[in-house]
Design an enzyme around this catalytic site. Structure first.
Site, mmCIF file in Angstrom:
data_model
loop_
_atom_site.group_PDB
_atom_site.id
_atom_site.type_symbol
_atom_site.label_atom_id
_atom_site.label_comp_id
_atom_site.label_asym_id
_atom_site.label_seq_id
_atom_site.Cartn_x
_atom_site.Cartn_y
_atom_site.Cartn_z
ATOM 1 N N HIS A 291 0.816 -1.215 0.000
ATOM 2 C CA HIS A 291 0.000 0.000 0.000
ATOM 3 C C HIS A 291 0.849 1.264 0.000
ATOM 4 O O HIS A 291 0.420 2.289 -0.534
ATOM 5 C CB HIS A 291 -0.937 0.019 1.216
ATOM 6 C CG HIS A 291 -2.198 -0.756 1.007
ATOM 7 N ND1 HIS A 291 -2.301 -2.106 1.248
ATOM 8 C CD2 HIS A 291 -3.427 -0.366 0.570
ATOM 9 C CE1 HIS A 291 -3.525 -2.513 0.980
ATOM 10 N NE2 HIS A 291 -4.219 -1.485 0.554
ATOM 11 N N GLY A 292 2.014 1.210 0.586
ATOM 12 C CA GLY A 292 2.838 2.407 0.585
ATOM 13 C C GLY A 292 4.095 2.234 1.405
ATOM 14 O O GLY A 292 4.134 1.431 2.349
#
Length: 415
Positions: free
Chosen positions: A261-262
């Site tokens: 996701h990041g």
């Protein structure tokens, strides 16, 4: 791998080389600075100062999505789920099919490549349904997600000065923003693909009507969850091992999904929190294998189902502080302010209009929860009449025109 048919050792090396190549590209573009900065912090803790070099790299839009599709192609061939394709057009169309290129759904070669290789004819019914799904996706994105984003972005940084109830409302609005932004994009992508006669996999199945956290994650970003299940969780042993190894597998999978996701510890902690919730549900033996539609055949859920859905929604909404925060320090500060600042002070409630839009959306989706999308009118008596259907379409267009928020980038484009 086709060339080395029958030589599993060489096929394994080819597959491993492809995995390393794809993950290496993703690692450089998305995670290089993250790991360098964290290694620097680690070495400084031991009193060592190293002169690390970071790079100002522009992240290619959607790199996480098409990297995973490239990986799944090779893995499926290695696992003999799919023969190698000799059609470069079909292969590159699979990797870069424009509707879902930048934000999914994360497709499988076993589903998409055969569709590109077979002859297709225009299907009027499929195209009409695709347009309906696109229209619903635009409504979710432009009216709800964009308006919620504007309210949250302009007030989030002032969390220390706002009442706890307002901060909780921002969490709810962020839940609507993320859901309407990402599921709205998925609706647009799936609907657009249907215009070309291509069927993409379903990515959201009305997750806010889930009765438990495990059920929620079977309904949210389905293509992503099933990808990690098939290519990471199952190879690690899945649940076909002792309890402690199963818990280990869950934590590994969800930590990796957080990194996907990041490149930020907030995402990793968010996913680890949900891994812990999944394990708690498992340990308590709570029924998590709901396969039926909630309150199927009834207008309203029973008391037990209503409480289960409310509690699941509360858990998810509260956890969203982590992915929305810019750092763990801000996340902890936000949680602290939400718990200690006059929680029941309702004098500064921002975004009430957005909340109303979100509740109306949930009401419509509740009525259509057994369908593929909210505008699927199959076998619904009033909508058998063309006048009624077109009245709904024009009403949605008027709402989009009148209540469209300021233009916002799709939230998942950053991944």
């Amino acid at each position: 791998m086709e060339h080395y048919e029958g030589q599993r050792r060489k096929q394994k090396w080819v597959s491993a080389a492809n995995i390393v190549l794809n993950l290496g590209i993703l690692g450089v573009f998305k995670y290089y600075n993250f790991f360098i900065e964290n290694l620097d912090v680690l070495f400084r803790a031991f009193g060592w100062h190293l002169d690390w070099v970071t790079m100002n790299i522009v992240l290619p839009v959607g790199i996480s999505f098409y990297t995973f599709q490239a990986l799944s192609y090779t893995i499926d061939i290695y696992q003999k789920k799919l023969p190698a394709t000799h059609d470069p057009v079909a292969f590159f169309a699979y990797i870069s099919f424009f509707p879902q290129l930048v934000a999914g759904p994360i497709e499988r070669a076993t589903n998409l490549i055969p569709q590109f290789q077979q002859q297709r004819h225009f299907d009027y019914a499929k195209a009409v349904d695709g347009m309906r799904q696109m229209l619903w996706g635009f409504l979710k994105k432009v009216v709800i997600a964009d308006n919620c984003a504007a309210v949250i972005d302009s007030n989030w940084g002032n969390y220390a000065e706002l009442p706890g109830l307002t901060l909780f409302l921002f969490c709810v609005l962020f839940a609507f923003q993320v859901y309407c932004d990402f599921s709205g994009y998925s609706d647009i992508a799936i609907g657009c693909a249907r215009l070309f006669g291509i069927n993409l996999m379903r990515n959201f199945n009305f997750p806010y009507f889930s009765r438990s956290i495990p059920e929620f994650w079977r309904r949210w970003h389905i293509s992503f969850i099933t990808w990690f299940r098939d290519y990471v969780y199952f190879p690690l042993g899945g649940s076909r091992c002792n309890k402690w190894k199963n818990f280990r597998n869950i934590y590994i999978v969800w930590a990796l999904s957080g990194l996907w996701h990041g490149a930020n510890w907030t995402y990793v902690c968010w996913m680890l929190l949900h891994a812990t919730l999944l394990i708690i549900y498992n340990v308590l033996g709570i029924n998590t294998k709901y396969k039926n539609v909630v309150a199927y055949g009834h207008y309203l859920p029973n008391v037990k189902e209503a409480l289960q859905m409310a509690f699941t929604f509360l858990l998810f909404v509260t956890s969203l502080v982590l992915p929305r925060a810019e750092s763990m320090t801000q996340a902890i500060g936000y949680f602290s302010a939400m718990a200690t600042n006059k929680f029941f002070d309702a004098s500064m409630l921002y975004g009430k209009d957005c909340l109303c839009f979100g509740l109306v959306l949930l009401f419509i989706e509740w009525l259509q929860r057994d369908k593929q999308h909210a505008l699927q009118f199959t076998n619904i008596k009033p909508f058998n009449y063309r006048l009624v259907r077109w009245g709904v379409y024009y009403l949605i267009l008027i709402v989009i025109t009148k209540y469209a928020g300021s233009s916002q980038t799709f939230f998942y484009f950053q991944f």
